[in-house]
Design an enzyme around this catalytic site. Structure first.
Site, PDB file in Angstrom:
ATOM      1  N   TYR A  23       0.839  -1.201   0.000  1.00 40.28           N
ATOM      2  CA  TYR A  23       0.000   0.000   0.000  1.00 40.28           C
ATOM      3  C   TYR A  23       0.873   1.250   0.000  1.00 40.28           C
ATOM      4  O   TYR A  23       0.627   2.200  -0.756  1.00 40.28           O
ATOM      5  CB  TYR A  23      -0.915  -0.030   1.222  1.00 40.28           C
ATOM      6  CG  TYR A  23      -1.751   1.209   1.414  1.00 40.28           C
ATOM      7  CD1 TYR A  23      -2.770   1.540   0.525  1.00 40.28           C
ATOM      8  CD2 TYR A  23      -1.533   2.062   2.503  1.00 40.28           C
ATOM      9  CE1 TYR A  23      -3.541   2.681   0.707  1.00 40.28           C
ATOM     10  CE2 TYR A  23      -2.305   3.195   2.699  1.00 40.28           C
ATOM     11  CZ  TYR A  23      -3.301   3.504   1.793  1.00 40.28           C
ATOM     12  OH  TYR A  23      -4.060   4.635   1.976  1.00 40.28           O
ATOM     13  N   GLU A  45     -11.642   5.862   5.400  1.00 45.23           N
ATOM     14  CA  GLU A  45     -10.987   6.641   6.453  1.00 45.23           C
ATOM     15  C   GLU A  45     -11.932   6.784   7.646  1.00 45.23           C
ATOM     16  O   GLU A  45     -11.502   6.756   8.798  1.00 45.23           O
ATOM     17  CB  GLU A  45     -10.566   8.019   5.939  1.00 45.23           C
ATOM     18  CG  GLU A  45      -9.439   8.001   4.918  1.00 45.23           C
ATOM     19  CD  GLU A  45      -8.080   7.641   5.495  1.00 45.23           C
ATOM     20  OE1 GLU A  45      -7.961   7.531   6.735  1.00 45.23           O
ATOM     21  OE2 GLU A  45      -7.144   7.453   4.695  1.00 45.23           O
ATOM     22  N   TRP A  53      -5.038   1.107  10.236  1.00 48.31           N
ATOM     23  CA  TRP A  53      -5.266   1.086   8.792  1.00 48.31           C
ATOM     24  C   TRP A  53      -5.027  -0.313   8.233  1.00 48.31           C
ATOM     25  O   TRP A  53      -5.666  -0.714   7.259  1.00 48.31           O
ATOM     26  CB  TRP A  53      -4.375   2.108   8.098  1.00 48.31           C
ATOM     27  CG  TRP A  53      -4.669   2.205   6.633  1.00 48.31           C
ATOM     28  CD1 TRP A  53      -3.864   1.852   5.600  1.00 48.31           C
ATOM     29  CD2 TRP A  53      -5.884   2.675   6.028  1.00 48.31           C
ATOM     30  NE1 TRP A  53      -4.493   2.066   4.392  1.00 48.31           N
ATOM     31  CE2 TRP A  53      -5.726   2.577   4.626  1.00 48.31           C
ATOM     32  CE3 TRP A  53      -7.092   3.176   6.531  1.00 48.31           C
ATOM     33  CZ2 TRP A  53      -6.731   2.944   3.733  1.00 48.31           C
ATOM     34  CZ3 TRP A  53      -8.091   3.546   5.646  1.00 48.31           C
ATOM     35  CH2 TRP A  53      -7.904   3.430   4.259  1.00 48.31           C
TER      36      TRP A  53
END
Length: 200
Positions: A23, A45, A53
Protein backbone atom coordinates in the site's frame (compact mmCIF):
# COMPACT_ATOMS: atom_id res chain seq x y z
CA UNK A 1 13.15 4.95 8.56
CA UNK A 2 13.76 1.27 7.91
CA UNK A 3 15.90 0.18 4.98
CA UNK A 4 14.34 -2.86 3.29
CA UNK A 5 16.15 -5.74 1.66
CA UNK A 6 15.54 -3.92 -1.62
CA UNK A 7 17.58 -0.97 -0.30
CA UNK A 8 14.57 1.36 -0.13
CA UNK A 9 13.77 3.47 2.93
CA UNK A 10 10.29 3.25 4.40
CA UNK A 11 8.68 4.36 7.67
CA UNK A 12 8.32 1.67 10.32
CA UNK A 13 4.57 1.30 9.75
CA UNK A 14 5.19 0.27 6.14
CA UNK A 15 8.32 -1.82 6.66
CA UNK A 16 7.12 -5.21 7.89
CA UNK A 17 3.52 -6.09 7.00
CA UNK A 18 3.53 -7.01 3.27
CA UNK A 19 0.04 -5.55 2.80
CA UNK A 20 1.01 -2.22 4.35
CA UNK A 21 4.29 -2.17 2.45
CA UNK A 22 2.54 -2.72 -0.87
CA UNK A 23 0.00 0.00 0.00
CA UNK A 24 2.79 2.41 0.90
CA UNK A 25 4.85 1.64 -2.21
CA UNK A 26 2.05 1.70 -4.78
CA UNK A 27 -0.97 3.58 -3.49
CA UNK A 28 -0.61 5.83 -0.45
CA UNK A 29 -0.03 9.46 -1.38
CA UNK A 30 -0.83 9.09 -5.06
CA UNK A 31 -3.56 11.36 -6.45
CA UNK A 32 -7.14 10.06 -6.40
CA UNK A 33 -9.18 12.18 -8.77
CA UNK A 34 -12.24 10.10 -9.60
CA UNK A 35 -15.53 10.34 -7.74
CA UNK A 36 -15.88 6.66 -6.88
CA UNK A 37 -12.29 6.37 -5.69
CA UNK A 38 -12.54 9.47 -3.53
CA UNK A 39 -15.89 8.42 -2.06
CA UNK A 40 -14.36 5.06 -1.17
CA UNK A 41 -11.38 6.70 0.52
CA UNK A 42 -13.59 9.04 2.55
CA UNK A 43 -15.69 6.11 3.76
CA UNK A 44 -12.73 3.86 4.55
CA UNK A 45 -10.99 6.64 6.45
CA UNK A 46 -14.20 6.99 8.46
CA UNK A 47 -14.29 3.27 9.19
CA UNK A 48 -10.64 3.45 10.24
CA UNK A 49 -11.35 5.90 13.07
CA UNK A 50 -10.23 4.20 16.27
CA UNK A 51 -8.73 1.25 14.41
CA UNK A 52 -5.54 0.47 12.53
CA UNK A 53 -5.27 1.09 8.79
CA UNK A 54 -3.93 -2.46 8.42
CA UNK A 55 -7.30 -3.73 9.66
CA UNK A 56 -9.09 -1.67 7.01
CA UNK A 57 -6.77 -2.83 4.23
CA UNK A 58 -7.32 -6.47 5.13
CA UNK A 59 -11.05 -5.93 5.02
CA UNK A 60 -11.13 -3.72 1.91
CA UNK A 61 -12.19 -6.51 -0.48
CA UNK A 62 -15.11 -7.29 1.83
CA UNK A 63 -15.97 -3.59 2.13
CA UNK A 64 -16.02 -3.30 -1.65
CA UNK A 65 -18.30 -6.32 -1.94
CA UNK A 66 -20.60 -5.01 0.79
CA UNK A 67 -20.88 -1.51 -0.68
CA UNK A 68 -21.24 -2.30 -4.39
CA UNK A 69 -17.66 -1.37 -5.19
CA UNK A 70 -18.31 1.97 -3.51
CA UNK A 71 -20.55 3.04 -6.37
CA UNK A 72 -22.28 6.04 -4.77
CA UNK A 73 -25.38 5.66 -6.93
CA UNK A 74 -25.88 2.10 -5.70
CA UNK A 75 -25.06 2.78 -2.05
CA UNK A 76 -27.32 5.85 -1.97
CA UNK A 77 -30.27 3.50 -2.51
CA UNK A 78 -29.43 1.28 0.48
CA UNK A 79 -32.36 1.01 2.93
CA UNK A 80 -32.80 -0.19 6.49
CA UNK A 81 -32.85 -3.82 5.35
CA UNK A 82 -29.46 -3.32 3.68
CA UNK A 83 -28.10 -1.79 6.87
CA UNK A 84 -29.30 -4.78 8.90
CA UNK A 85 -27.75 -7.12 6.35
CA UNK A 86 -24.42 -5.31 6.63
CA UNK A 87 -24.60 -5.46 10.42
CA UNK A 88 -24.43 -9.24 10.02
CA UNK A 89 -21.49 -9.17 7.60
CA UNK A 90 -18.38 -10.45 9.45
CA UNK A 91 -16.09 -9.25 6.67
CA UNK A 92 -16.53 -5.55 7.45
CA UNK A 93 -16.48 -3.32 10.53
CA UNK A 94 -19.99 -3.81 11.92
CA UNK A 95 -20.49 -0.34 13.32
CA UNK A 96 -24.02 0.87 12.66
CA UNK A 97 -23.15 4.57 12.73
CA UNK A 98 -20.32 4.08 10.25
CA UNK A 99 -22.49 1.97 7.95
CA UNK A 100 -25.22 4.62 8.05
CA UNK A 101 -22.59 7.28 7.35
CA UNK A 102 -21.45 5.38 4.25
CA UNK A 103 -25.01 5.48 2.90
CA UNK A 104 -25.41 9.12 3.89
CA UNK A 105 -22.09 10.01 2.28
CA UNK A 106 -23.18 8.35 -0.96
CA UNK A 107 -26.31 10.48 -1.01
CA UNK A 108 -24.26 13.59 -0.26
CA UNK A 109 -21.83 12.67 -3.07
CA UNK A 110 -24.71 12.57 -5.54
CA UNK A 111 -25.95 15.93 -4.29
CA UNK A 112 -22.53 17.46 -4.90
CA UNK A 113 -22.81 16.61 -8.59
CA UNK A 114 -25.09 19.63 -8.80
CA UNK A 115 -22.25 21.84 -7.58
CA UNK A 116 -19.11 20.72 -9.39
CA UNK A 117 -18.81 17.25 -7.91
CA UNK A 118 -17.00 15.60 -5.02
CA UNK A 119 -13.53 15.64 -6.60
CA UNK A 120 -13.42 19.37 -7.31
CA UNK A 121 -15.00 20.07 -3.93
CA UNK A 122 -12.44 18.10 -1.93
CA UNK A 123 -9.41 19.09 -4.01
CA UNK A 124 -10.44 22.72 -3.62
CA UNK A 125 -9.01 22.45 -0.10
CA UNK A 126 -5.52 21.52 -1.25
CA UNK A 127 -3.10 23.76 0.68
CA UNK A 128 -0.48 26.06 -0.81
CA UNK A 129 2.35 24.14 0.83
CA UNK A 130 3.02 20.66 2.17
CA UNK A 131 4.83 19.41 5.27
CA UNK A 132 8.49 18.39 4.93
CA UNK A 133 8.95 15.96 7.81
CA UNK A 134 12.36 14.52 8.57
CA UNK A 135 11.06 12.32 11.40
CA UNK A 136 7.57 10.98 12.21
CA UNK A 137 7.17 13.44 15.09
CA UNK A 138 7.15 16.28 12.52
CA UNK A 139 4.12 14.89 10.70
CA UNK A 140 0.96 16.83 11.70
CA UNK A 141 -2.33 15.08 12.40
CA UNK A 142 -4.51 17.89 11.08
CA UNK A 143 -4.23 21.28 9.43
CA UNK A 144 -6.22 24.44 8.84
CA UNK A 145 -7.26 22.96 5.50
CA UNK A 146 -8.39 19.64 6.99
CA UNK A 147 -10.44 21.54 9.58
CA UNK A 148 -12.04 23.60 6.83
CA UNK A 149 -12.65 20.53 4.65
CA UNK A 150 -14.25 18.73 7.60
CA UNK A 151 -16.62 21.61 8.25
CA UNK A 152 -17.49 21.98 4.58
CA UNK A 153 -18.23 18.28 4.10
CA UNK A 154 -20.36 18.16 7.24
CA UNK A 155 -22.33 21.11 5.96
CA UNK A 156 -22.94 19.13 2.77
CA UNK A 157 -24.28 16.15 4.71
CA UNK A 158 -21.21 13.95 5.18
CA UNK A 159 -20.46 12.07 8.41
CA UNK A 160 -17.31 10.67 10.02
CA UNK A 161 -15.25 13.38 8.35
CA UNK A 162 -13.50 14.96 11.34
CA UNK A 163 -10.39 17.14 10.90
CA UNK A 164 -7.93 14.34 11.75
CA UNK A 165 -9.74 11.89 9.48
CA UNK A 166 -9.71 14.43 6.68
CA UNK A 167 -6.01 15.09 7.13
CA UNK A 168 -5.43 11.35 6.79
CA UNK A 169 -7.51 11.49 3.60
CA UNK A 170 -5.44 14.41 2.29
CA UNK A 171 -2.27 12.39 2.93
CA UNK A 172 -3.68 9.26 1.31
CA UNK A 173 -4.84 10.97 -1.90
CA UNK A 174 -1.79 13.19 -2.44
CA UNK A 175 -3.25 16.54 -1.40
CA UNK A 176 -0.34 16.84 1.02
CA UNK A 177 2.95 14.93 0.95
CA UNK A 178 3.88 13.66 4.40
CA UNK A 179 6.38 11.08 3.20
CA UNK A 180 9.53 11.59 5.23
CA UNK A 181 12.23 13.43 3.30
CA UNK A 182 14.41 10.31 3.30
CA UNK A 183 11.64 8.07 1.94
CA UNK A 184 11.91 6.65 -1.56
CA UNK A 185 8.32 7.81 -2.10
CA UNK A 186 8.91 11.48 -1.26
CA UNK A 187 7.63 13.64 -4.12
CA UNK A 188 6.26 10.66 -6.05
CA UNK A 189 2.74 12.06 -6.34
CA UNK A 190 3.79 14.67 -8.88
CA UNK A 191 1.66 17.19 -6.99
CA UNK A 192 4.52 18.83 -5.13
CA UNK A 193 7.51 19.28 -7.46
CA UNK A 194 10.42 20.93 -5.73
CA UNK A 195 9.30 19.75 -2.30
CA UNK A 196 10.92 16.34 -2.49
CA UNK A 197 14.35 16.95 -1.02
CA UNK A 198 15.79 18.91 1.91
CA UNK A 199 17.66 21.46 -0.19
CA UNK A 200 14.69 22.80 -2.17
Amino acid sequence: MVIGEDGLARPAWAATDPLMRNYYDHEWGLPVTDEQGLYERICLEGFQAGLSWATILRKRPAFRAAFAGFDPEAVARYNSADVERLMQDPGIIRNRLKILATVKNAQATLELRNDGGLVDFVWGFRPDSTPRPRVPAEIPTQSAESVALSKALRKRGFSFVGPTTMFALMEAVGMVDTHLLASHRRGSSGIWPGWDCPGT
